[in-house]
Motif scaffolding. Structure first.
Motif, PDB file in Angstrom:
ATOM      1  N   ARG A  58       0.829  -1.220   0.000  1.00 51.38           N
ATOM      2  CA  ARG A  58       0.000   0.000   0.000  1.00 51.38           C
ATOM      3  C   ARG A  58       0.856   1.258   0.000  1.00 51.38           C
ATOM      4  N   ALA A  59       1.999   1.190   0.660  1.00 53.16           N
ATOM      5  CA  ALA A  59       2.902   2.350   0.709  1.00 53.16           C
ATOM      6  C   ALA A  59       3.694   2.500  -0.585  1.00 53.16           C
ATOM      7  N   GLY A  60       3.599   1.510  -1.465  1.00 56.10           N
ATOM      8  CA  GLY A  60       4.316   1.579  -2.740  1.00 56.10           C
ATOM      9  C   GLY A  60       5.775   1.188  -2.657  1.00 56.10           C
ATOM     10  N   VAL A  61       6.176   0.551  -1.566  1.00 51.97           N
ATOM     11  CA  VAL A  61       7.573   0.168  -1.369  1.00 51.97           C
ATOM     12  C   VAL A  61       7.878  -1.167  -2.043  1.00 51.97           C
ATOM     13  N   VAL A  62       6.889  -2.042  -2.079  1.00 50.45           N
ATOM     14  CA  VAL A  62       7.033  -3.315  -2.790  1.00 50.45           C
ATOM     15  C   VAL A  62       5.906  -3.464  -3.806  1.00 50.45           C
ATOM     16  N   ALA A  63       6.157  -4.305  -4.771  1.00 49.13           N
ATOM     17  CA  ALA A  63       5.157  -4.648  -5.778  1.00 49.13           C
ATOM     18  C   ALA A  63       4.990  -6.160  -5.764  1.00 49.13           C
ATOM     19  N   ARG A  66       2.213 -12.240 -10.178  1.00 47.93           N
ATOM     20  CA  ARG A  66       2.086 -13.703 -10.257  1.00 47.93           C
ATOM     21  C   ARG A  66       3.109 -14.242 -11.246  1.00 47.93           C
ATOM     22  N   ASP A  67       3.730 -15.353 -10.829  1.00 48.56           N
ATOM     23  CA  ASP A  67       4.727 -16.001 -11.671  1.00 48.56           C
ATOM     24  C   ASP A  67       4.650 -17.494 -11.402  1.00 48.56           C
ATOM     25  N   ASP A  68       4.311 -18.267 -12.405  1.00 52.03           N
ATOM     26  CA  ASP A  68       4.166 -19.726 -12.265  1.00 52.03           C
ATOM     27  C   ASP A  68       3.239 -20.106 -11.118  1.00 52.03           C
ATOM     28  N   GLY A  69       2.146 -19.378 -10.972  1.00 53.89           N
ATOM     29  CA  GLY A  69       1.167 -19.684  -9.936  1.00 53.89           C
ATOM     30  C   GLY A  69       1.530 -19.175  -8.555  1.00 53.89           C
ATOM     31  N   LEU A  70       2.695 -18.560  -8.400  1.00 57.32           N
ATOM     32  CA  LEU A  70       3.118 -18.022  -7.107  1.00 57.32           C
ATOM     33  C   LEU A  70       3.036 -16.504  -7.124  1.00 57.32           C
ATOM     34  N   VAL A  71       2.661 -15.950  -5.995  1.00 57.01           N
ATOM     35  CA  VAL A  71       2.724 -14.499  -5.858  1.00 57.01           C
ATOM     36  C   VAL A  71       4.139 -14.169  -5.392  1.00 57.01           C
ATOM     37  N   ARG A  72       4.805 -13.349  -6.169  1.00 55.84           N
ATOM     38  CA  ARG A  72       6.169 -12.920  -5.825  1.00 55.84           C
ATOM     39  C   ARG A  72       6.138 -11.440  -5.468  1.00 55.84           C
ATOM     40  N   TYR A  73       7.056 -11.092  -4.604  1.00 56.79           N
ATOM     41  CA  TYR A  73       7.193  -9.698  -4.175  1.00 56.79           C
ATOM     42  C   TYR A  73       8.560  -9.193  -4.582  1.00 56.79           C
ATOM     43  N   ALA A  74       8.618  -7.907  -4.907  1.00 53.83           N
ATOM     44  CA  ALA A  74       9.873  -7.274  -5.313  1.00 53.83           C
ATOM     45  C   ALA A  74       9.866  -5.835  -4.818  1.00 53.83           C
ATOM     46  N   LEU A  75      11.060  -5.281  -4.670  1.00 56.62           N
ATOM     47  CA  LEU A  75      11.161  -3.860  -4.358  1.00 56.62           C
ATOM     48  C   LEU A  75      10.560  -3.086  -5.518  1.00 56.62           C
ATOM     49  N   SER A  76       9.825  -2.044  -5.216  1.00 59.48           N
ATOM     50  CA  SER A  76       9.169  -1.279  -6.273  1.00 59.48           C
ATOM     51  C   SER A  76      10.154  -0.405  -7.048  1.00 59.48           C
ATOM     52  N   THR A  77      11.273  -0.067  -6.428  1.00 56.79           N
ATOM     53  CA  THR A  77      12.276   0.777  -7.055  1.00 56.79           C
ATOM     54  C   THR A  77      13.630   0.510  -6.399  1.00 56.79           C
ATOM     55  N   PRO A  78      14.719   0.642  -7.143  1.00 55.94           N
ATOM     56  CA  PRO A  78      16.049   0.471  -6.528  1.00 55.94           C
ATOM     57  C   PRO A  78      16.322   1.492  -5.420  1.00 55.94           C
ATOM     58  N   ALA A  79      15.564   2.579  -5.403  1.00 58.84           N
ATOM     59  CA  ALA A  79      15.744   3.591  -4.358  1.00 58.84           C
ATOM     60  C   ALA A  79      15.477   3.019  -2.966  1.00 58.84           C
ATOM     61  N   VAL A  80      14.640   1.980  -2.874  1.00 60.93           N
ATOM     62  CA  VAL A  80      14.382   1.343  -1.578  1.00 60.93           C
ATOM     63  C   VAL A  80      15.669   0.717  -1.054  1.00 60.93           C
TER      64      VAL A  80
END
Length: 115
Positions: A58-63, A66-80
């Motif tokens: 919600r804060a926009g820090v991660v995004a 879906r990838d191969d049926g899994l929910v994956r999380y990533a940093l939204s920007t290298p600035a994090v």
């Protein structure tokens, strides 16, 4: 009506102000991860991690995606990752200053608790 920049910054730091969230962001610096991999590294219940991920999303820090049926999380920007590195540098400098003060107190014969 938009909030003042200082208020938005304070909210961002509030979002980052939890050990589980910081650890999650540290792990995501290596690249996107599914929840199961995050859970393997962070000793919390799945529901707890899910709540923290929702706050970060919600804060926009991660995004999330879906990838191969899994929910994956990533940093939204290298600035994090830059912010985490800056925090590490600041913490290192603060602790080095404290160590310097402690060494100075010991050198002068004063005990730190006697202040």
């Amino acid at each position: 009506m938009s909030v003042p920049l200082y208020q938005a910054k304070a909210e961002m730091f509030r979002v980052l102000g939890h050990p589980v969230r910081i650890r999650t962001l540290e792990l995501l610096q290596a690249g996107p991860l599914p929840v199961r991999d995050l859970l393997a590294e962070i000793d919390v219940e799945p529901s707890t991690l899910s709540q923290h991920l929702a706050v970060l999303r919600r804060a926009g820090v991660v995004a999330s995606f879906r990838d191969d049926g899994l929910v994956r999380y990533a940093l939204s920007t290298p600035a994090v990752a830059d912010l985490l590195a800056a925090g590490r540098r600041i913490l290192g400098a603060v602790l080095a200053d404290r160590d310097g003060l402690l060494a100075e107190l010991r050198a002068t014969g004063a005990h730190p608790r006697s202040r």
